[in-house]
Design a protein around this motif. Structure first.
Motif, PDB file in Angstrom:
ATOM      1  N   LEU A  15      -2.817   3.730  -0.748  1.00  0.00           N
ATOM      2  CA  LEU A  15      -3.543   3.022  -1.556  1.00  0.00           C
ATOM      3  C   LEU A  15      -2.840   2.020  -2.121  1.00  0.00           C
ATOM      4  O   LEU A  15      -1.657   1.943  -2.418  1.00  0.00           O
ATOM      5  CB  LEU A  15      -3.813   3.973  -2.583  1.00  0.00           C
ATOM      6  CG  LEU A  15      -4.953   3.636  -3.801  1.00  0.00           C
ATOM      7  CD1 LEU A  15      -6.354   3.194  -3.296  1.00  0.00           C
ATOM      8  CD2 LEU A  15      -4.952   4.349  -5.193  1.00  0.00           C
ATOM      9  N   ARG A  16      -3.613   0.777  -2.243  1.00  0.00           N
ATOM     10  CA  ARG A  16      -2.918  -0.550  -3.113  1.00  0.00           C
ATOM     11  C   ARG A  16      -2.344  -0.138  -3.996  1.00  0.00           C
ATOM     12  O   ARG A  16      -2.760   0.469  -5.087  1.00  0.00           O
ATOM     13  CB  ARG A  16      -3.999  -1.484  -3.080  1.00  0.00           C
ATOM     14  CG  ARG A  16      -3.597  -3.114  -3.029  1.00  0.00           C
ATOM     15  CD  ARG A  16      -4.465  -4.143  -3.027  1.00  0.00           C
ATOM     16  NE  ARG A  16      -5.448  -4.099  -4.219  1.00  0.00           N
ATOM     17  CZ  ARG A  16      -6.627  -4.081  -4.393  1.00  0.00           C
ATOM     18  NH1 ARG A  16      -7.430  -4.435  -3.245  1.00  0.00           N
ATOM     19  NH2 ARG A  16      -7.051  -4.412  -5.478  1.00  0.00           N
ATOM     20  N   GLU A  73      -5.476   3.627   6.166  1.00  0.00           N
ATOM     21  CA  GLU A  73      -5.358   4.945   6.572  1.00  0.00           C
ATOM     22  C   GLU A  73      -4.940   5.131   8.124  1.00  0.00           C
ATOM     23  O   GLU A  73      -5.176   4.401   8.772  1.00  0.00           O
ATOM     24  CB  GLU A  73      -6.801   5.555   6.480  1.00  0.00           C
ATOM     25  CG  GLU A  73      -6.921   6.944   6.829  1.00  0.00           C
ATOM     26  CD  GLU A  73      -8.246   7.355   7.041  1.00  0.00           C
ATOM     27  OE1 GLU A  73      -8.745   8.491   6.958  1.00  0.00           O
ATOM     28  OE2 GLU A  73      -9.148   6.732   7.069  1.00  0.00           O
ATOM     29  N   PHE A 133      -2.549   8.453   3.602  1.00  0.00           N
ATOM     30  CA  PHE A 133      -3.755   7.633   3.040  1.00  0.00           C
ATOM     31  C   PHE A 133      -2.804   6.584   1.918  1.00  0.00           C
ATOM     32  O   PHE A 133      -2.226   7.109   1.006  1.00  0.00           O
ATOM     33  CB  PHE A 133      -4.817   8.334   2.369  1.00  0.00           C
ATOM     34  CG  PHE A 133      -5.605   7.551   1.710  1.00  0.00           C
ATOM     35  CD1 PHE A 133      -6.641   6.842   2.459  1.00  0.00           C
ATOM     36  CD2 PHE A 133      -5.420   7.312   0.501  1.00  0.00           C
ATOM     37  CE1 PHE A 133      -7.655   6.120   1.691  1.00  0.00           C
ATOM     38  CE2 PHE A 133      -6.543   6.343  -0.533  1.00  0.00           C
ATOM     39  CZ  PHE A 133      -7.692   5.978   0.497  1.00  0.00           C
ATOM     40  N   LEU A 155     -14.262   2.816  -3.030  1.00  0.00           N
ATOM     41  CA  LEU A 155     -13.196   2.103  -2.192  1.00  0.00           C
ATOM     42  C   LEU A 155     -13.655   1.056  -1.209  1.00  0.00           C
ATOM     43  O   LEU A 155     -14.690   1.341  -0.452  1.00  0.00           O
ATOM     44  CB  LEU A 155     -12.508   3.468  -1.195  1.00  0.00           C
ATOM     45  CG  LEU A 155     -11.618   4.034  -1.987  1.00  0.00           C
ATOM     46  CD1 LEU A 155     -11.204   5.485  -1.160  1.00  0.00           C
ATOM     47  CD2 LEU A 155     -10.320   3.601  -2.531  1.00  0.00           C
ATOM     48  N   PHE A 187       1.031  -1.214  -0.057  1.00  0.00           N
ATOM     49  CA  PHE A 187       0.070  -0.097   0.204  1.00  0.00           C
ATOM     50  C   PHE A 187       0.835   1.164  -0.032  1.00  0.00           C
ATOM     51  O   PHE A 187       1.655   1.347   0.729  1.00  0.00           O
ATOM     52  CB  PHE A 187      -0.908   0.034   1.223  1.00  0.00           C
ATOM     53  CG  PHE A 187      -1.739  -1.119   1.151  1.00  0.00           C
ATOM     54  CD1 PHE A 187      -3.289  -0.818   0.678  1.00  0.00           C
ATOM     55  CD2 PHE A 187      -1.672  -2.262   1.681  1.00  0.00           C
ATOM     56  CE1 PHE A 187      -4.053  -2.140   0.970  1.00  0.00           C
ATOM     57  CE2 PHE A 187      -2.559  -3.265   1.500  1.00  0.00           C
ATOM     58  CZ  PHE A 187      -3.669  -3.287   1.218  1.00  0.00           C
ATOM     59  N   ASP A 221      -8.980  -2.098  -0.199  1.00  0.00           N
ATOM     60  CA  ASP A 221      -8.163  -1.183  -1.137  1.00  0.00           C
ATOM     61  C   ASP A 221      -7.365  -0.231  -0.326  1.00  0.00           C
ATOM     62  O   ASP A 221      -6.444   0.128  -1.247  1.00  0.00           O
ATOM     63  CB  ASP A 221      -9.292  -0.555  -1.765  1.00  0.00           C
ATOM     64  CG  ASP A 221     -10.140  -1.302  -2.691  1.00  0.00           C
ATOM     65  OD1 ASP A 221      -9.785  -2.547  -2.933  1.00  0.00           O
ATOM     66  OD2 ASP A 221     -11.208  -0.896  -3.351  1.00  0.00           O
ATOM     67  N   TYR A 222      -7.308   0.114   0.757  1.00  0.00           N
ATOM     68  CA  TYR A 222      -6.530   1.160   1.478  1.00  0.00           C
ATOM     69  C   TYR A 222      -6.229   0.920   2.662  1.00  0.00           C
ATOM     70  O   TYR A 222      -7.075   0.144   3.387  1.00  0.00           O
ATOM     71  CB  TYR A 222      -7.205   2.572   1.234  1.00  0.00           C
ATOM     72  CG  TYR A 222      -8.455   2.605   2.034  1.00  0.00           C
ATOM     73  CD1 TYR A 222      -8.463   3.358   3.153  1.00  0.00           C
ATOM     74  CD2 TYR A 222      -9.854   2.112   1.610  1.00  0.00           C
ATOM     75  CE1 TYR A 222      -9.831   3.554   4.020  1.00  0.00           C
ATOM     76  CE2 TYR A 222     -10.807   2.198   2.349  1.00  0.00           C
ATOM     77  CZ  TYR A 222     -10.737   2.926   3.521  1.00  0.00           C
ATOM     78  OH  TYR A 222     -12.037   3.057   4.318  1.00  0.00           O
TER      79      TYR A 222
END
Length: 878
Positions: free
Chosen positions: A131-132, A124, A129, A117, A65, A121-122
């Motif tokens: 993200l994949r 935090e 933040f 999302l 990520f 996928d993410y």
């Protein structure tokens, strides 16, 4: 331990740990992931040709990520996170690529698309933040791949990345700064006159080997220096009549210098221009600049943008300057405006990725004089045949009222007139046949109401009144036209003209990504007995696989006492192609629309021969004479001369002719004669003579030796080595103009030899060879150490820039320290120097240097001077 070594070791350890997690204890890995979620690791980010950096990413045991905030800031994308942390927004390349990450609604919006999302996928946290990695491609068009063996993320370079554009701007800025610094070291050579010196001869010989006419023609032009001025004599003749004295021409020209009141004088065939222009054999005095004016004025360009903007000034497609807005948000440039057309661009880069561009096109006609300046010209002498017994004087003066308005007054005064003026101006005007010559006065004006429009006007009472205009929209359209009315009773009115008008329109445009040019012009001239109108249409463009040119010509003549109107309309079409590498064919057709028949057509084949030759074979069919013409032309260009040989066969007649052209120049100091295929009379020539300055006095002495092979860059001139010593010669130089020679210090075979100056400013006399002596010395060397202060002592630091300033000429040399902090440089010419640490690096890394600077001297000694122990210590500010 070196920083790079630490990075490699750290990556290796992380790689080993991840391998153990995945292969040895998969159950334990799953248990840790379920309890702790993810792990934070360091991986490399590699963007080819842009950067290689380490970033922290999140790893869940299966994939990575990548942090959006950190990545986007590395790429200089515009990115902001609101205070709640629930919204991240900005844009990537420009305002048209906006994005929004709404964490509350779990969506990403980019370029009009919306992506949901999901939980996997993410990731935090409070800092970023994540993200994949595989989602960057579909969501933001950023295709990233992770190489597990190298522990590296690869992102292909996109040249629209703001970080890449910023890096390229910095490189261009560095080049511009380096060029400005290098031009500080300019040695101005004193200008010297030659009282008597042989110079150059241009020659042209035309021979007929076959055919009806066997006459051979020749022409010679010679140039040299006499009494401090340049002298040109030309003449010619043929094999039947010999040398023809009526073709003999001479002109002696003396350049006094750049003065407000007097610049140059000429003796011989001199002339003036304008509505009263004439040519006489006599004397001319003027204060007109010897070298055509280049600089017109300097203007200020400034504007408010706000804080943090960077502005580039681009003139005629080249970066000229750059700056940042000041504390008031203003930027300012001083821009030199030159005669002719100038294109100015202001490229503005905002702190948040904004980009603006402003363009302006400025045209300054050469007949505009700067405000408050004046130009005068005075000639006096005997008129040319058939009024060779008449003597005249003429005076003109032009003054710049403003930078946009110039006015001039000229007068033509007959001094001795033994013959009537109708002999000079023609005999068609029978009403004026026996009138004596009278004095005439002319008034001329030039006005530029707007930057792309110029108005010209003239008035000669009793002869002519007229005006013209030019209007240009660069890269779009150009208009020019004029109207002139004549006094039909004036003794100066040739052919009894009434008036003359003309209009021309030209344009360049693109269609289907191809460039085209079109031009249309027409002119109407009225006489007391007839009038004539002519028009031309020209078109050129690159079509698929070929280039096309069309020329249309229309002419109509009407007579007052004859109802017959003479008309003609002829078209010419030329098609050529580069489809074949070994030959270039061309087809040409002429068609008469009035007669409705082809006039002639032909095929032309051209091919390069060797490196300096070209062979052209053509076939033409003339329908009016019902004849065929076959012609072969062979051109060859050598350093000695150019040769053009032509064989023509038409209707049982064959001719063979050859034209030879070239020049030979005498080098007085070397006692040598050099040949060239180009004309040399009126042009200057130079030879670069590097020598070993053993006593460092800057002058060639009898004990010094010339060193071959040194090159120099000179604008508009290419050098070539001549002779056994391989000295570089530069030909066809503008006489009396200033050139800056940029010495190529790396062109010598011996790296220890360095020129004492890297640039020379010099003026060249026409016709003769000017020698430029360049002293060479054995370069000195410098070495030292840069250390940084640590808690346990001092340690060398690599990558630090040491700036060496030559106090004599302002030349700067940048040296980078090795990994252990040492540095070394060979190439300093004797002189006084100052060393310091690059201030930008000190600010970036948070250090101060001790000492701030060090002064030292490189002595002129045999074998070169060595300066040791120029050392610095970097002390942290905190």
């Amino acid at each position: 331990m070196d920083i790079m070594v630490k990075k490699v070791c750290r990556k290796y350890l992380v790689l080993v740990m991840l391998g153990l997690l995945l292969t040895i204890t998969p159950s334990l890995s799953a248990q840790n992931l379920s309890n702790d979620g993810v792990e934070e690791i360091v991986v490399g980010l590699n963007i080819p040709r842009l950067l290689a950096a380490d970033i922290f990413v999140q790893y869940d045991g299966r994939t990575l990520f990548v942090p959006i905030l950190e990545l986007f800031r590395i790429l200089d994308f515009n990115v902001n996170r609101d205070l709640s942390g629930q919204n991240i927004s900005g844009y990537l390349f420009d305002a048209n690529t906006r994005f929004v990450i709404d964490l509350e609604k779990k969506v990403i919006r980019f370029e009009g698309k919306e992506f949901k999302l999901l939980t996997g996928d993410y990731i935090e946290n409070d800092l970023d933040f994540f993200l994949r990695i595989d989602l960057y491609q579909p969501y933001f068009s950023l295709p990233m791949n992770f190489d597990f063996s190298k522990l590296e993320i690869m992102l292909p370079l996109n040249k629209d990345f703001p970080a890449y554009r910023s890096m390229m701007r910095r490189k261009e800025h560095s080049k511009l700064q380096a060029k400005k610094v290098s031009l500080k070291d300019v040695m101005t050579l004193p200008y010297s006159r030659d009282m008597f010196r042989a110079g150059v001869v241009d020659w042209t010989v035309s021979t007929s080997l076959l055919g009806v006419s066997r006459t051979q023609y020749f022409n010679l032009s010679t140039g040299g220096m006499v009494l401090g001025g340049d002298l040109m004599i030309s003449g010619g003749g043929d094999s039947r009549e010999g040398f023809q004295t009526d073709q003999l021409r001479y002109l002696w020209h003396y350049y006094y210098g750049d003065s407000k009141y007097f610049t140059q004088a000429e003796v011989g065939e001199v002339a003036t221009s304008g509505p009263l222009g004439r040519s006489v054999e006599g004397l001319k005095l003027t204060n007109k600049p010897q070298v055509r004016r280049k600089h017109f004025q300097t203007i200020d360009i400034d504007e408010y943008l706000g804080d943090g903007w960077e502005v580039e000034l681009v003139v005629d497609g080249r970066l000229a300057d750059f700056t940042r807005t000041d504390h008031n948000g203003m930027y300012s440039f001083n821009v030199d405006i030159y005669y002719g057309a100038s294109s100015i661009e202001l490229k503005m880069y905002g702190p948040n990725g904004e980009f603006r561009i402003e363009r302006m096109d400025i045209r300054v006609p050469h007949n505009l004089i700067p405000k408050g300046q004046f130009e005068y010209g005075l000639i006096a002498g005997r008129g040319k045949a058939p009024v060779e017994n008449n003597y005249y004087s003429q005076f003109s003066n032009f003054y710049g009222i403003t930078n946009r308005f110039t006015i001039g007054v000229s007068a033509d005064l007959p001094l001795i007139s033994d013959s009537v003026v109708s002999q000079e101006f023609g005999t068609n005007n029978s009403a004026n046949k026996d009138q004596p010559e009278q004095s005439s006065i002319a008034v001329e004006a030039v006005l530029q109401p707007i930057s792309n429009m110029t108005l010209n006007g003239h008035a000669v009472p009793g002869y002519t009144y007229g005006g013209s205009f030019t209007y240009t929209q660069p890269s779009l359209v150009n208009f020019n036209g004029g109207y002139t009315v004549f006094d039909t009773t004036s003794i100066r009115n040739r052919m009894s003209q009434i008036d003359r008008s003309n209009l021309a329109i030209s344009s360049s445009f693109k269609l289907f990504n191809r460039s085209f040019n079109i031009r249309l012009n027409g002119s109407l001239t009225r006489y007391t007995n007839f009038q004539s109108f002519s028009g031309n249409l020209g078109f050129s463009g690159r079509l698929p696989l070929m280039h096309a040119i069309y020329i249309g010509k229309f002419k109509q003549t009407e007579y007052a006492d004859n109802p017959y109107v003479n008309k003609s309309l002829i078209s010419q079409l030329i098609l050529s192609t580069k489809l074949f590498r070994w030959i270039r064919p061309q087809i040409r057709v002429d068609y008469d629309h009035t007669q409705k028949q082809a006039l002639k057509y032909g095929v032309y084949l051209a091919r390069r021969m060797f490196k300096t030759g070209q062979l052209t074979i053509s076939f033409e069919r003339n329908e009016l004479t019902a004849s065929n013409t076959i012609m072969a032309t062979f051109n060859i260009f050598t350093n000695f001369a150019s040769f053009a040989t032509r064989m023509l066969s038409s209707e049982n007649q064959t001719s063979l002719s050859q034209v030879q052209k070239g020049s030979m120049r005498y080098n007085h100091e070397a006692g040598q004669v050099h040949f060239n295929r180009y004309n040399g009379v009126g042009f200057g020539s130079a030879v670069l003579r590097p020598f070993m300055d053993n006593n460092f006095n800057g002058v060639y002495d009898k004990n010094d030796e010339y060193v071959p092979g040194l090159k120099a860059k000179m604008q508009g001139a290419g050098g070539r080595p001549i002779g056994d010593n391989r000295m570089f010669y530069y030909d066809r130089l503008r006489p009396y103009d200033e050139y800056v020679l940029q010495i190529d210090k790396y062109s010598l075979d011996n790296p220890l030899l360095k020129p004492t100056n890297e640039n020379y400013r010099v003026r060249f006399n026409p016709n003769v060879v000017t020698s430029i002596d360049v002293p060479l010395v054995i370069a000195g060397e410098i070495n030292g150490m840069v250390k940084r202060q640590l808690t346990h002592g001092l340690a060398g630091i690599g990558g630090i820039k040491v700036i060496i300033l030559n106090l004599g000429n302002g030349q700067q040399t940048e040296i980078t320290t090795f990994n252990n902090g040492e540095y070394y440089y060979l190439g300093l010419v004797p002189g006084d120097y100052q060393a310091r640490i690059d201030s930008d690096q000190l600010d970036t890394y948070g250090y101060r240097a001790e000492p701030v600077m060090l002064n030292f001297k490189v002595d002129a000694v045999e074998g070169g001077s060595v300066v040791d122990d120029i050392n610095f210590v970097l002390i942290p500010l905190k």
